[in-house]
Scaffold this active site. Structure first.
Site, PDB file in Angstrom:
ATOM      1  N   HIS A   1       0.836  -1.210   0.000  1.00 46.11           N
ATOM      2  CA  HIS A   1       0.000   0.000   0.000  1.00 46.11           C
ATOM      3  C   HIS A   1       0.874   1.265   0.000  1.00 46.11           C
ATOM      4  O   HIS A   1       0.557   2.244   0.664  1.00 46.11           O
ATOM      5  CB  HIS A   1      -0.947   0.008   1.204  1.00 46.11           C
ATOM      6  CG  HIS A   1      -2.015  -1.050   1.137  1.00 46.11           C
ATOM      7  ND1 HIS A   1      -3.194  -0.866   0.455  1.00 46.11           N
ATOM      8  CD2 HIS A   1      -2.062  -2.300   1.659  1.00 46.11           C
ATOM      9  CE1 HIS A   1      -3.938  -1.970   0.571  1.00 46.11           C
ATOM     10  NE2 HIS A   1      -3.268  -2.851   1.288  1.00 46.11           N
TER      11      HIS A   1
ATOM     12  N   ASP B   1      -0.747  -5.270   5.872  1.00 44.33           N
ATOM     13  CA  ASP B   1      -1.761  -6.068   5.177  1.00 44.33           C
ATOM     14  C   ASP B   1      -1.502  -6.103   3.674  1.00 44.33           C
ATOM     15  O   ASP B   1      -0.903  -5.195   3.107  1.00 44.33           O
ATOM     16  CB  ASP B   1      -3.156  -5.498   5.440  1.00 44.33           C
ATOM     17  CG  ASP B   1      -3.317  -4.069   4.931  1.00 44.33           C
ATOM     18  OD1 ASP B   1      -2.360  -3.282   5.085  1.00 44.33           O
ATOM     19  OD2 ASP B   1      -4.386  -3.743   4.391  1.00 44.33           O
ATOM     20  N   GLU B   2      -1.961  -7.149   3.053  1.00 40.70           N
ATOM     21  CA  GLU B   2      -2.038  -7.282   1.594  1.00 40.70           C
ATOM     22  C   GLU B   2      -0.740  -6.916   0.889  1.00 40.70           C
ATOM     23  O   GLU B   2      -0.754  -6.292  -0.177  1.00 40.70           O
ATOM     24  CB  GLU B   2      -3.194  -6.422   1.071  1.00 40.70           C
ATOM     25  CG  GLU B   2      -4.550  -6.851   1.626  1.00 40.70           C
ATOM     26  CD  GLU B   2      -5.675  -5.913   1.244  1.00 40.70           C
ATOM     27  OE1 GLU B   2      -6.793  -6.393   1.001  1.00 40.70           O
ATOM     28  OE2 GLU B   2      -5.440  -4.686   1.193  1.00 40.70           O
ATOM     29  N   ALA B   3       0.378  -7.331   1.447  1.00 43.29           N
ATOM     30  CA  ALA B   3       1.682  -7.045   0.834  1.00 43.29           C
ATOM     31  C   ALA B   3       2.013  -8.136  -0.185  1.00 43.29           C
ATOM     32  O   ALA B   3       3.038  -8.831  -0.073  1.00 43.29           O
ATOM     33  CB  ALA B   3       2.754  -6.934   1.913  1.00 43.29           C
TER      34      ALA B   3
END
Length: 498
Positions: A223, A304-306
């Site tokens: 992100h 998150d969501e790496a």
């Protein structure tokens, strides 16, 4: 009669009779309760139109007495009879006032309070709402309005998601290009924006006056596309994934391009350069300034969501960034994926998975407790306020679930992750991501009434919670929210008061 209060107090006894509020009613302050007297006066004026005098004179029958106790924490006691008395810590008095606000009713001529004795204290010490100001930027006044709404329901933490692929929102003196180059846009090409340090201090002070702690988030190591607009040497080129490609195609949104603002809302494509010491010089600069700005104990470092970061690199990054945060005197908070790493002792995990987690998600959440930390429960299938109420609702997304009011209410934080000790659950937080939001009215549509459901999950004892009771009580808040000028969705299955 069901006591018209949300969240439900831990103990209450009702008795016959009512207290009639009059223009001659005084607010009597004793034992340094001055800070909350104006809060009470404003609440009563907003609700009833009556502006009551504040005095330190001896109390008489028909007065409202605020008494600050030596007891710490958030406990309060509210007794309504021939007079009204609220006892508590400064925070407790504030919460007692929110309860009184909800109890006020009218018979058409007078404003009334039911005779009741309430002794109340919260179940969880952490009760939070999150506002995503990265995908859509919301100015200081909107954030303050969000704080007012949250505080009325006894939430005590505001998690601000300050950075994401779409924008960077906080002034950092040592890295001026962040706001010069990375704050000017938002999702779908909406206007960007930023908070100066004075803006951020103003938000923190406003929250503190309402007994809310601000938890700022710098999302890392994914992100981070916006960081690359300012400092391209710190960020890897975008890494595409199947979900991103499919989503971008379905929504007609552009794919991320290195060096260009990202206007879509797909995830998983960005990553910091984990092994570059320039990255760590940057992070030390940013987190040091953020720590200096933040009086609260927490700094949220994302995690998150790496999907664009190899697992070994991700784990090495999380271990180092949580250690750096601890070194700066703050408790790191990270989304639950970070539990795959050797997080710093005491790191708080934020669980955002399903209410029926897969093994990897559950294992990651448990590891925070094993490292001496705790877990905030934010299951996306019940607590994500950005999800639609139903398939036809005009705002929100549906990737996690359709979350109607009953779904937001009917879950138990201790029953999600097996073998996670109940004492390791720090509390509950409801995130509001902003992909589909543009205005405060949009925020209200997704927050109300579901935030009231989350507030009761976080405050009230599990054995006291009951959906049929809640649906009757939450309907009485319609008139409270209307008086405050707060909009929102009013589901047809609830009988709403005017």
């Amino acid at each position: 009669m069901v006591l018209p209060v949300v969240p439900l107090p831990s103990s209450f006894t009702e008795s016959p009779g009512t207290f009639r509020l009059a223009s001659s009613t005084r607010i009597v302050v004793n034992n340094d309760a001055d800070a909350t007297a104006s809060v009470l006066a404003n609440v009563i004026a907003e609700r009833t139109g009556l502006r009551l005098d504040i005095t330190t004179d001896a109390a008489a029958q028909g007065d409202i007495v605020l008494h600050r106790t030596a007891r710490q924490g958030e406990h309060y006691a509210l007794r309504i009879g021939s007079d009204v008395r609220i006892d508590g810590s400064e925070a407790g008095l504030f919460y007692g006032i929110q309860t009184l606000r909800q109890l006020l009713t009218t018979d058409g001529d007078d404003w009334l309070l039911p005779h009741v004795d309430i002794d109340d204290t919260p179940r969880f010490v952490y009760r939070g709402l999150m506002l995503d100001v990265a995908r859509t930027f919301f100015g200081v006044d909107t954030v303050k309005a969000f704080i007012d709404r949250a505080a009325s329901l006894k939430f005590n933490h505001l998690h601000l998601h300050l950075t994401d692929d779409q924008g960077w929102r906080l002034q950092i003196d040592s890295r001026p290009l962040l706001t010069e180059r990375s704050s000017t846009t938002a999702a779908l090409g909406r206007p960007g924006g930023l908070y100066t340090k004075d803006d951020f201090r103003e938000i923190v002070q406003y929250a503190a006056a309402r007994h809310m702690v601000v938890v700022p988030e710098i999302d890392l190591p994914g992100h981070t596309h916006a960081i690359g607009l300012a400092y391209p040497e710190l960020v890897e080129d975008p890494v595409m994934n199947d979900n991103l490609l499919a989503q971008s195609s379905a929504l007609g949104q552009p794919l991320p391009v290195a060096g260009e603002p990202y206007l879509g809302w797909g995830v998983g494509h960005s990553s910091m350069k984990i092994h570059s010491e320039a990255t760590w010089e940057f992070l030390r600069d940013v987190l040091t300034e953020l720590a200096e700005l933040t009086p609260g104990p927490y700094l949220h470092v994302g995690g998150d969501e790496a999907l664009g970061t190899p697992q070994a690199d991700f784990d090495a990054f999380i271990e180092r960034v949580t250690a750096l945060t601890t070194e700066l005197g703050k408790t790191p908070v990270a989304w639950h994926e970070a539990g795959s790493a050797q997080v710093a002792e005491g790191t708080v995990g934020q669980y955002w998975g399903n209410t029926e987690p897969g093994d990897a998600h559950a294992d990651a959440a448990r590891r925070f407790a094993a490292r001496g930390g705790s877990v905030i429960m934010s299951p996306s299938t019940t607590a994500y306020l950005d999800q639609k109420y139903d398939a036809e609702f005009p705002l929100g997304l549906d990737w996690a679930a359709l979350i109607n009011l009953e779904t937001a209410y009917d879950w138990e934080p201790t029953a999600i992750v097996d073998d996670l000790p109940a004492e390791a659950i720090l509390g509950v937080e409801a995130p509001l991501w902003s992909e589909t939001l543009e205005t405060l009215d949009d925020i209200d549509q997704l927050v109300f009434p579901r935030a009231a459901a989350i507030a009761e999950v976080a405050w009230s004892q599990a054995e006291d919670r009951d959906w049929s009771s809640f649906r009757e009580r939450v309907g009485t808040l319609g008139s409270v929210w209307n008086a405050a000028g707060w909009g929102g969705h009013r589901p047809a299955e609830i009988v709403w008061s005017n």
